[in-house]
Design a protein around this motif. Structure first.
Motif, PDB file in Angstrom:
ATOM      1  N   ARG A 127      44.110  50.681  44.345  1.00  0.00           N
ATOM      2  CA  ARG A 127      42.901  50.271  45.304  1.00  0.00           C
ATOM      3  C   ARG A 127      43.109  49.786  46.459  1.00  0.00           C
ATOM      4  NH1 ARG A 127      41.146  48.082  39.732  1.00  0.00           N
ATOM      5  NH2 ARG A 127      42.766  49.311  39.519  1.00  0.00           N
ATOM      6  N   GLU A 128      42.039  49.699  47.719  1.00  0.00           N
ATOM      7  CA  GLU A 128      42.266  49.331  48.567  1.00  0.00           C
ATOM      8  C   GLU A 128      41.404  47.886  48.475  1.00  0.00           C
ATOM      9  OE1 GLU A 128      40.869  52.148  51.480  1.00  0.00           O
ATOM     10  OE2 GLU A 128      42.755  53.162  51.591  1.00  0.00           O
ATOM     11  N   ILE A 129      40.196  47.859  47.538  1.00  0.00           N
ATOM     12  CA  ILE A 129      39.477  46.493  47.355  1.00  0.00           C
ATOM     13  C   ILE A 129      40.157  45.810  46.372  1.00  0.00           C
ATOM     14  CG2 ILE A 129      37.331  45.702  46.906  1.00  0.00           C
ATOM     15  CD1 ILE A 129      36.014  48.018  48.188  1.00  0.00           C
ATOM     16  N   GLU A 130      40.727  44.674  46.519  1.00  0.00           N
ATOM     17  CA  GLU A 130      41.541  44.023  45.325  1.00  0.00           C
ATOM     18  C   GLU A 130      40.919  42.854  45.292  1.00  0.00           C
ATOM     19  OE1 GLU A 130      43.425  44.002  43.596  1.00  0.00           O
ATOM     20  OE2 GLU A 130      44.641  45.647  43.633  1.00  0.00           O
ATOM     21  N   ASP A 131      41.151  42.117  43.811  1.00  0.00           N
ATOM     22  CA  ASP A 131      40.820  40.809  43.565  1.00  0.00           C
ATOM     23  C   ASP A 131      42.027  39.921  44.175  1.00  0.00           C
ATOM     24  OD1 ASP A 131      42.828  41.305  41.834  1.00  0.00           O
ATOM     25  OD2 ASP A 131      41.380  41.874  40.288  1.00  0.00           O
ATOM     26  N   ASP A 132      41.778  38.559  44.031  1.00  0.00           N
ATOM     27  CA  ASP A 132      42.603  37.435  44.482  1.00  0.00           C
ATOM     28  C   ASP A 132      43.985  37.512  43.702  1.00  0.00           C
ATOM     29  OD1 ASP A 132      42.929  34.993  45.807  1.00  0.00           O
ATOM     30  OD2 ASP A 132      43.529  34.546  44.031  1.00  0.00           O
ATOM     31  N   TRP A 133      43.673  37.897  42.401  1.00  0.00           N
ATOM     32  CA  TRP A 133      44.877  37.846  41.556  1.00  0.00           C
ATOM     33  C   TRP A 133      46.070  38.916  42.046  1.00  0.00           C
ATOM     34  CZ3 TRP A 133      47.804  35.256  37.981  1.00  0.00           C
ATOM     35  CH2 TRP A 133      48.620  36.069  37.330  1.00  0.00           C
ATOM     36  N   HIS A 134      45.630  39.965  42.114  1.00  0.00           N
ATOM     37  CA  HIS A 134      46.501  40.887  42.673  1.00  0.00           C
ATOM     38  C   HIS A 134      47.134  41.016  44.090  1.00  0.00           C
ATOM     39  CE1 HIS A 134      44.806  42.692  38.926  1.00  0.00           C
ATOM     40  NE2 HIS A 134      46.166  43.269  38.797  1.00  0.00           N
ATOM     41  N   ASN A 135      46.172  40.476  44.929  1.00  0.00           N
ATOM     42  CA  ASN A 135      46.806  40.417  46.512  1.00  0.00           C
ATOM     43  C   ASN A 135      47.468  39.215  46.883  1.00  0.00           C
ATOM     44  OD1 ASN A 135      45.979  42.099  49.088  1.00  0.00           O
ATOM     45  ND2 ASN A 135      45.783  39.841  49.504  1.00  0.00           N
ATOM     46  N   PHE A 136      47.146  38.111  46.005  1.00  0.00           N
ATOM     47  CA  PHE A 136      47.644  36.619  46.499  1.00  0.00           C
ATOM     48  C   PHE A 136      48.282  36.113  45.084  1.00  0.00           C
ATOM     49  CE2 PHE A 136      44.407  36.983  49.739  1.00  0.00           C
ATOM     50  CZ  PHE A 136      45.306  37.150  50.785  1.00  0.00           C
ATOM     51  N   THR A 137      47.506  35.690  44.372  1.00  0.00           N
ATOM     52  CA  THR A 137      47.873  34.579  43.261  1.00  0.00           C
ATOM     53  C   THR A 137      49.098  35.141  42.295  1.00  0.00           C
ATOM     54  OG1 THR A 137      45.681  33.746  42.997  1.00  0.00           O
ATOM     55  CG2 THR A 137      47.319  33.027  41.200  1.00  0.00           C
ATOM     56  N   ALA A 138      49.096  36.454  41.891  1.00  0.00           N
ATOM     57  CA  ALA A 138      50.280  37.031  40.993  1.00  0.00           C
ATOM     58  C   ALA A 138      51.508  37.097  41.849  1.00  0.00           C
ATOM     59  CB  ALA A 138      49.839  38.350  40.540  1.00  0.00           C
TER      60      ALA A 138
END
Ligand code: DAH
Length: 340
Positions: A127-138
């Motif tokens: 997906r192109e719309i992501e949550d914070d976990w997958h784009n940053f935190t993880a």
């Protein structure tokens, strides 16, 4: 007189009218001022009154038949003539359909996929719309860490944060969450950053991410894989150079330059007279990232890399302005006809 008129029906029918000249002759012969019909109407004056009705009717019929024959022939001669094959210019170019062209970014994306598929990489998209976990935190971006400012993010919602992904590294996380090692994949896709649009930057661009996780994956494997890629993409004589860098999700991290394929390393304005052009970031996957995806970092190691498709396309085709990729100008796009 009646008999005379009756025979004339046959004469009219049998008169050949094959050319325009025949037609004109026919018309003058029957309808001309001194023609047959004029003569008959003269004669008609002398027909006894009791025969006038009958003779007049037949005379009128004859006139109609003559006029019909003239009309039909006129139409025939005025109709456009069928073109015979000898009059056709068979060497004239046909009205052909302009062949289309693939977008240069698609050409290069497909080429990258092909190059990596030859050494066993599969392709995944997400997906192109992501949550914070997958784009940053993880990916090991700590809360409030300045690294988050490296990428100006378009947020869609805050608390919890939902954003347009700023890089394809998010697909690393999604892949490692779903699959067990060995993992050897590339992830092409569109990414978004709040950047001022210029010849070198855009708010939308494309990346290809790579990830290899298995037992005993080392930095040597990373280097050799990237050297193979650079040679396949830019030519056999291409050289690479790795410079130390920092990314939260890799340790150690590096940035890779390729020898400038425009000046051959001598120095030009594309490589800013250094002979080298930066094309990607890379490194060994940080153990914390593996653990975030429930992969045992004591057993497995991995490397990752990420490159901008625009940058590579600009280098490969010597394109000086990144905005050309998004303007849909056919004068630009048409130059890529025939390349797949
Ligand atoms: N995600 C980084 C960026 O967008 C690029 C990158 C760097 C990807 C290093 C990686 C990597 O996988 O290991 O700037």
């Amino acid at each position: 007189m009646l008999d005379k008129i009756k025979t004339l029906f046959r004469v009219v029918q049998d008169s050949p009218v094959l050319t325009k000249e025949d037609l004109e002759q026919f018309r003058i012969h029957f309808l001309g001022r001194k023609g047959i019909l004029a003569g008959l109407f003269e004669e008609f004056k002398n027909v006894p009154p009791d025969q006038k009705k009958e003779t007049g009717r037949i005379l009128n019929d004859l006139k109609i038949v003559i006029q019909e024959k003239i009309d039909a022939s006129t139409q025939k001669f005025e109709a456009p003539e069928e073109t015979s094959i000898s009059q056709l210019d068979l060497t004239r170019p046909v009205n052909y359909m302009e062949p289309g062209a693939r977008h240069p970014l698609s050409i290069v994306r497909n080429l990258i996929i092909e190059i990596f598929s030859r050494i066993g990489y599969t392709v995944a998209e997400d997906r192109e719309i992501e949550d914070d976990w997958h784009n940053f935190t993880a990916l090991n971006f700590p809360e409030e860490h300045p690294a988050r400012d490296m990428q100006d993010t378009f947020f869609i919602e805050k608390n919890p944060d939902i954003a347009l992904r700023t890089h394809t590294s998010s697909v690393q996380i999604r892949t490692m969450e779903k699959n067990k090692p060995p993992i050897r994949s590339i992830f092409p896709g569109r990414v978004f950053r709040n950047e001022v649009i210029s010849a070198r930057a855009h708010c939308i661009f494309h990346q290809v991410e790579g990830l290899y996780v298995d037992k005993d994956v080392s930095f040597r494997d990373l280097k050799q894989t990237l050297l193979y890629f650079a040679k396949e993409m830019f030519g056999e004589n291409t050289q690479i150079r790795l410079r130390p860098s920092y990314f939260p999700f890799t340790e150690p991290s590096g940035e890779m330059d390729v020898s400038c394929n425009i000046c051959g390393g001598v120095g030009c304005n594309i490589c800013k007279y250094t002979g080298w052009v930066e094309i990607l970031g890379c490194g060994m996957v940080d153990p914390a990232v593996l653990e975030n995806c429930k992969i045992d970092s004591e057993i497995y190691t991995g490397f990752a890399f990420g490159m901008g498709i625009e940058r590579i396309t600009m280098l490969k085709y010597q394109i000086k302005d990144l905005r050309l990729f998004f303007e849909n100008d056919l004068r630009f796009l048409g130059q890529f006809k025939g390349i797949f």
